[in-house]
Design a protein around this motif. Sequence first.
Motif, short mmCIF file in Angstrom:
data_model
loop_
_atom_site.label_atom_id
_atom_site.label_comp_id
_atom_site.label_asym_id
_atom_site.label_seq_id
_atom_site.Cartn_x
_atom_site.Cartn_y
_atom_site.Cartn_z
N ARG A 80 0.87 -1.18 0.00
CA ARG A 80 0.00 0.00 0.00
C ARG A 80 0.90 1.22 0.00
NH1 ARG A 80 -2.82 -1.62 5.28
NH2 ARG A 80 -1.32 -0.04 5.78
N ARG A 81 0.40 2.32 -0.44
CA ARG A 81 1.18 3.55 -0.53
C ARG A 81 1.82 3.91 0.82
NH1 ARG A 81 1.68 7.62 -4.10
NH2 ARG A 81 2.18 9.68 -3.30
N GLU A 82 1.05 3.77 1.89
CA GLU A 82 1.57 4.12 3.23
C GLU A 82 2.75 3.23 3.61
OE1 GLU A 82 -2.03 2.75 3.30
OE2 GLU A 82 -2.22 4.60 2.15
N ASP A 83 2.65 1.94 3.28
CA ASP A 83 3.74 1.01 3.59
C ASP A 83 4.99 1.35 2.78
OD1 ASP A 83 2.09 -0.34 5.36
OD2 ASP A 83 1.44 -1.78 3.83
N ALA A 84 4.80 1.68 1.51
CA ALA A 84 5.94 2.05 0.66
C ALA A 84 6.60 3.32 1.17
CB ALA A 84 5.48 2.23 -0.77
N GLU A 85 5.82 4.28 1.59
CA GLU A 85 6.37 5.53 2.13
C GLU A 85 7.12 5.28 3.43
OE1 GLU A 85 3.01 8.18 2.27
OE2 GLU A 85 3.09 8.52 0.09
N ARG A 86 6.59 4.41 4.28
CA ARG A 86 7.24 4.07 5.54
C ARG A 86 8.59 3.38 5.27
NH1 ARG A 86 3.48 0.78 7.64
NH2 ARG A 86 2.19 2.59 7.92
N TRP A 87 8.61 2.45 4.30
CA TRP A 87 9.86 1.76 3.96
C TRP A 87 10.87 2.76 3.42
CZ3 TRP A 87 13.29 0.87 0.06
CH2 TRP A 87 14.18 -0.17 0.24
N LEU A 88 10.45 3.67 2.56
CA LEU A 88 11.35 4.66 1.98
C LEU A 88 11.90 5.59 3.06
CD1 LEU A 88 12.68 5.76 -0.55
CD2 LEU A 88 10.64 7.19 -0.91
N THR A 89 11.06 5.99 4.00
CA THR A 89 11.51 6.84 5.10
C THR A 89 12.59 6.13 5.91
OG1 THR A 89 9.39 7.97 5.21
CG2 THR A 89 10.76 8.08 7.18
N TRP A 90 12.36 4.85 6.22
CA TRP A 90 13.35 4.05 6.94
C TRP A 90 14.62 3.93 6.13
CZ3 TRP A 90 15.12 -0.76 5.14
CH2 TRP A 90 16.02 -1.41 5.98
N TRP A 91 14.51 3.61 4.83
CA TRP A 91 15.66 3.41 3.95
C TRP A 91 16.53 4.67 3.91
CZ3 TRP A 91 17.05 5.69 -0.77
CH2 TRP A 91 18.05 5.01 -1.48
N ARG A 92 15.91 5.84 3.92
CA ARG A 92 16.66 7.10 3.87
C ARG A 92 17.49 7.35 5.12
NH1 ARG A 92 11.75 10.42 1.09
NH2 ARG A 92 12.35 9.98 -1.07
N THR A 93 17.19 6.65 6.22
CA THR A 93 17.97 6.81 7.45
C THR A 93 19.25 5.98 7.43
OG1 THR A 93 16.91 4.98 8.66
CG2 THR A 93 15.84 7.18 8.78
N LEU A 94 19.38 5.09 6.47
CA LEU A 94 20.53 4.18 6.41
C LEU A 94 21.74 4.83 5.78
CD1 LEU A 94 18.67 0.99 5.12
CD2 LEU A 94 19.22 1.57 7.49
N PRO A 96 25.18 4.52 3.26
CA PRO A 96 25.28 4.02 1.88
C PRO A 96 25.37 2.50 1.77
CG PRO A 96 26.68 5.94 2.17
CD PRO A 96 26.15 5.58 3.53
N ALA A 97 26.22 1.87 2.57
CA ALA A 97 26.38 0.41 2.47
C ALA A 97 25.10 -0.30 2.90
CB ALA A 97 27.56 -0.05 3.32
N ASP A 98 24.45 0.20 3.95
CA ASP A 98 23.21 -0.41 4.41
C ASP A 98 22.08 -0.22 3.41
OD1 ASP A 98 24.33 -1.42 6.74
OD2 ASP A 98 23.88 0.39 7.89
N LYS A 99 22.08 0.91 2.69
CA LYS A 99 21.07 1.12 1.64
C LYS A 99 21.23 0.08 0.54
CE LYS A 99 20.20 6.06 2.17
NZ LYS A 99 20.39 7.39 1.59
N VAL A 100 22.47 -0.16 0.13
CA VAL A 100 22.74 -1.15 -0.92
C VAL A 100 22.28 -2.53 -0.45
CG1 VAL A 100 24.57 -2.33 -2.20
CG2 VAL A 100 24.60 0.16 -2.00
N ARG A 101 22.63 -2.89 0.77
CA ARG A 101 22.24 -4.19 1.32
C ARG A 101 20.71 -4.32 1.40
NH1 ARG A 101 23.29 -3.81 6.22
NH2 ARG A 101 21.24 -4.19 7.08
N ALA A 102 20.05 -3.27 1.89
CA ALA A 102 18.59 -3.31 2.01
C ALA A 102 17.93 -3.48 0.65
CB ALA A 102 18.08 -2.03 2.69
N GLU A 103 18.44 -2.78 -0.34
CA GLU A 103 17.89 -2.90 -1.70
C GLU A 103 18.13 -4.30 -2.27
OE1 GLU A 103 16.09 -1.17 -4.06
OE2 GLU A 103 15.58 0.07 -2.34
N SER A 104 19.31 -4.86 -2.02
CA SER A 104 19.61 -6.18 -2.59
C SER A 104 18.81 -7.28 -1.90
CB SER A 104 21.10 -6.47 -2.50
OG SER A 104 21.48 -6.72 -1.16
N GLU A 105 18.37 -7.05 -0.69
CA GLU A 105 17.60 -8.05 0.05
C GLU A 105 16.10 -7.91 -0.17
OE1 GLU A 105 18.90 -7.48 4.07
OE2 GLU A 105 20.82 -8.47 3.71
N ARG A 106 15.68 -6.79 -0.66
CA ARG A 106 14.26 -6.51 -0.84
C ARG A 106 13.72 -7.29 -2.04
NH1 ARG A 106 11.51 -0.77 -2.30
NH2 ARG A 106 9.46 -1.25 -1.46
#
Length: 173
Positions: A80-94, A96-106
């Motif tokens: 849902r849009r709210e869930d996607a926005e929540r995930w993106l907000t969390w991802w932006r707190t990571l 660079p290396a953690d962002k890459v890992r989170a994306e590769s695991e998603r």
Amino acid sequence: MIGPEERRHLMSGPRSGQVAGGVGTVDVLACEGNGTEILSRAQAVLLTILEYSEAEWPAVEEWRALLPSWFVAACGEEMRREDAERWLTWWRTLGPADKVRAESERRWTLADWLYWLNPLERQWFWWDAKAEQDGTLRVTVEVSGWPTALGALDWLLRAAGAVEIVHEESWPG
């Protein structure tokens, strides 16, 4: 590359002496898996995609019935849009290396993946593939420009069993 030509490449690779179009090729290595099985599974999915790439593009729900069930099951749930926005907000707190890992695991959703396989959006085309003795699958794709979006290919290979994906560019000249 047009559908019948890509279908031939998918099943038997380029003809002897054939040169890739676009700006060149990128090798995508599917590591830490069974290269032969990953190749077979990726071919099954892409053959289905190519079957519909020159006709009216089916809706996501139709694709669920057309694509192999293992691939559909590997895809993430639609957010849902709210869930996607929540995930993106969390991802932006990571960092660079953690962002890459989170994306590769998603896991990609089926709708997101299909968007990038739609003929109007695709930026890569299957050129060749070889399962190597160490279990790695080397997929070579023709790209029409650089940079190019390869995430949908990466997801296909991950869903098919690859643990790690590595890109290697090789340009003509």
